[in-house]
Design a protein around this motif. Structure first.
Motif, PDB file in Angstrom:
ATOM      1  N   ARG A  70       0.847  -1.183   0.000  1.00 55.89           N
ATOM      2  CA  ARG A  70       0.000   0.000   0.000  1.00 55.89           C
ATOM      3  C   ARG A  70       0.883   1.233   0.000  1.00 55.89           C
ATOM      4  O   ARG A  70       1.732   1.388   0.881  1.00 55.89           O
ATOM      5  N   TRP A  71       0.700   2.090  -0.978  1.00 54.48           N
ATOM      6  CA  TRP A  71       1.531   3.292  -1.121  1.00 54.48           C
ATOM      7  C   TRP A  71       0.728   4.526  -0.712  1.00 54.48           C
ATOM      8  O   TRP A  71      -0.432   4.678  -1.107  1.00 54.48           O
ATOM      9  N   GLN A  72       1.365   5.400   0.075  1.00 53.67           N
ATOM     10  CA  GLN A  72       0.716   6.603   0.569  1.00 53.67           C
ATOM     11  C   GLN A  72       1.665   7.798   0.479  1.00 53.67           C
ATOM     12  O   GLN A  72       2.890   7.639   0.453  1.00 53.67           O
ATOM     13  N   PHE A  73       1.091   8.990   0.423  1.00 52.83           N
ATOM     14  CA  PHE A  73       1.872  10.230   0.498  1.00 52.83           C
ATOM     15  C   PHE A  73       1.358  11.057   1.672  1.00 52.83           C
ATOM     16  O   PHE A  73       0.183  10.947   2.062  1.00 52.83           O
ATOM     17  N   GLN A  74       2.233  11.884   2.249  1.00 53.57           N
ATOM     18  CA  GLN A  74       1.843  12.741   3.367  1.00 53.57           C
ATOM     19  C   GLN A  74       1.335  14.063   2.816  1.00 53.57           C
ATOM     20  O   GLN A  74       2.088  14.849   2.247  1.00 53.57           O
ATOM     21  N   ASP A  75       0.055  14.314   2.990  1.00 54.15           N
ATOM     22  CA  ASP A  75      -0.585  15.495   2.418  1.00 54.15           C
ATOM     23  C   ASP A  75      -0.219  16.742   3.217  1.00 54.15           C
ATOM     24  O   ASP A  75       0.438  16.673   4.258  1.00 54.15           O
ATOM     25  N   VAL A  76      -0.688  17.903   2.742  1.00 57.90           N
ATOM     26  CA  VAL A  76      -0.358  19.175   3.364  1.00 57.90           C
ATOM     27  C   VAL A  76      -0.874  19.258   4.788  1.00 57.90           C
ATOM     28  O   VAL A  76      -0.315  19.985   5.630  1.00 57.90           O
ATOM     29  N   GLY A 126      -0.718  16.897   6.888  1.00 59.46           N
ATOM     30  CA  GLY A 126       0.052  15.975   7.702  1.00 59.46           C
ATOM     31  C   GLY A 126      -0.472  14.559   7.729  1.00 59.46           C
ATOM     32  O   GLY A 126       0.178  13.660   8.273  1.00 59.46           O
ATOM     33  N   ASN A 127      -1.636  14.330   7.145  1.00 59.18           N
ATOM     34  CA  ASN A 127      -2.222  12.992   7.126  1.00 59.18           C
ATOM     35  C   ASN A 127      -1.690  12.181   5.953  1.00 59.18           C
ATOM     36  O   ASN A 127      -1.377  12.720   4.886  1.00 59.18           O
ATOM     37  N   ARG A 172       6.625  13.455   1.640  1.00 58.32           N
ATOM     38  CA  ARG A 172       7.099  12.133   2.021  1.00 58.32           C
ATOM     39  C   ARG A 172       6.165  11.056   1.468  1.00 58.32           C
ATOM     40  O   ARG A 172       4.963  11.276   1.331  1.00 58.32           O
ATOM     41  N   VAL A 173       6.748   9.917   1.193  1.00 64.28           N
ATOM     42  CA  VAL A 173       6.013   8.774   0.660  1.00 64.28           C
ATOM     43  C   VAL A 173       6.371   7.557   1.505  1.00 64.28           C
ATOM     44  O   VAL A 173       7.500   7.424   2.008  1.00 64.28           O
ATOM     45  N   ARG A 174       5.425   6.652   1.686  1.00 59.39           N
ATOM     46  CA  ARG A 174       5.715   5.432   2.418  1.00 59.39           C
ATOM     47  C   ARG A 174       5.022   4.233   1.771  1.00 59.39           C
ATOM     48  O   ARG A 174       4.018   4.380   1.070  1.00 59.39           O
ATOM     49  N   ARG A 175       5.601   3.070   2.035  1.00 63.31           N
ATOM     50  CA  ARG A 175       5.075   1.801   1.503  1.00 63.31           C
ATOM     51  C   ARG A 175       4.722   0.906   2.685  1.00 63.31           C
ATOM     52  O   ARG A 175       5.582   0.572   3.503  1.00 63.31           O
TER      53      ARG A 175
END
Length: 353
Positions: free
Chosen positions: A278-284, A286-287, A347-350
């Motif tokens: 599951r790939w996500q980015f940290q939005d403005v 902070g979520n 930032r991006v996380r997996r």
């Protein structure tokens, strides 16, 4: 579906072409378009005036534009061919007064070292390129973009035209046999593949409606019927031709050529490594938010599965995508995404589920 039914109707009637007029928000067929076709196939014809309920309209064959009492009118010519057919195309240059086909004897008594078939082959390989040839003791270059012929010694330039030959459809012996139509079963094989073109800034973009007249499922069905044919479609106000054999598309007006690819989405969906990541980015705010196609903040061109597929291929590489009107680059090495317009980084996380 109305446009698709029109295509099927023309093919069933044995017609291999159809002229259409863009009025308002849709393309409409032109009645008695044999008159247009007959004129268009003559190399010396610059255009034709047709009379419609909107008044007289002039079609410019070279520019493939239309002039009339209203703005925002467009013209196009669709072709419909079977898997083992091709339209004979003539390439012509204008001598002092007349148009001559390449390979025939010109007014000076010389014959070019290449003919229409060879030029057409080179054109299909690279519609924005060029080809050189000799005639007598002179060497010439045909520029496909400018549609001109230049004498490389005297630098004299002449006009060039590419026109179909009227009712000249021949068998293409190089075509592969037609594949059988997919059998009906519980699984629609056309949904197992995604078709994409390499768009601006190297971003792979899926064929989707309503922006495009064809979507992945329709393209896949046509591909399974004939993996060596060519398909015409529209996107916005431009028409394109998708060549399955070479896996590329061409803008029919400007000759712009882009790569096309066919992705096995069924494999991606069933592969546990892809589905569990599951790939996500940290939005403005902070979520952390998932990458999702067609999200609430505007259409995104990639999903977590798409990103994971690229990650599996090259865990130190990058992925380019777009959301709304912005283009981004996701870097697997430092796990970040960058807005290519304003250079904002996030930032991006997996996540492993």
């Amino acid at each position: 579906m109305k446009k698709q039914n029109s295509i099927i109707g023309n093919m069933a009637a044995g017609n291999h072409y159809e002229w259409q007029l863009y009025v308002g928000q849709r393309w409409s067929s032109i009645c008695n378009d044999i008159v247009i076709e007959t004129h268009y196939c003559q190399p010396g014809a610059t255009g034709i005036t047709i009379y419609t309920s909107m008044g007289s309209l002039y079609i410019d064959f070279d520019a493939m534009t239309i002039n009339g009492p209203y703005n925002n009118l467009s013209i196009r010519r669709n072709t419909f061919l079977n898997y083992n057919q091709k339209q004979e195309v003539g390439w012509y240059y204008k001598d002092n007064r007349h148009w001559f086909e390449y390979g025939s004897q010109g007014s000076g008594g010389n014959t070019s070292s290449i003919g229409s078939d060879y030029i057409e082959q080179q054109y299909n390989n690279n519609p924005t390129g060029s080809v050189q040839f000799t005639a007598g003791n002179m060497t010439y270059m045909v520029d496909f973009t400018a549609m001109t012929q230049t004498n490389l010694s005297t630098h004299m330039t002449r006009k060039v035209r590419r026109r179909p030959k009227l009712n000249s459809i021949v068998s293409d012996n190089n075509s592969s046999p037609m594949l059988e139509s997919p059998t009906t079963n519980s699984t629609d094989s056309s949904t197992e593949f995604i078709w994409e073109f390499n768009g601006d800034k190297g971003i792979w973009t899926e064929y989707q409606k309503p922006g495009c007249s064809l979507d992945s499922a329709e393209i896949e069905r046509l591909y399974q019927l004939n993996p060596e044919c060519q398909v015409s479609f529209t996107a916005g106000r431009y028409t394109y031709t998708l060549y399955f054999g070479g896996m590329y598309q061409v803008n029919n007006k400007f000759g712009t050529k882009r790569q096309v690819r066919r992705i096995d989405s069924g494999v991606q969906q069933t592969n546990s490594a892809f589905s569990q990541a599951r790939w996500q980015f940290q939005d403005v705010d902070g979520n952390w938010k998932d990458y999702s196609k067609g999200g609430s903040r505007g259409h995104c061109s990639v999903s977590s599965q798409d990103i994971e597929a690229q990650y599996q291929q090259d865990s130190a590489g990058t992925v380019k995508f777009w959301t709304g009107r912005f283009h981004y680059e996701l870097d697997f090495s430092d796990m970040s995404q960058t807005n290519l317009s304003n250079h904002t980084r996030r930032r991006v996380r997996r996540l492993q589920q």
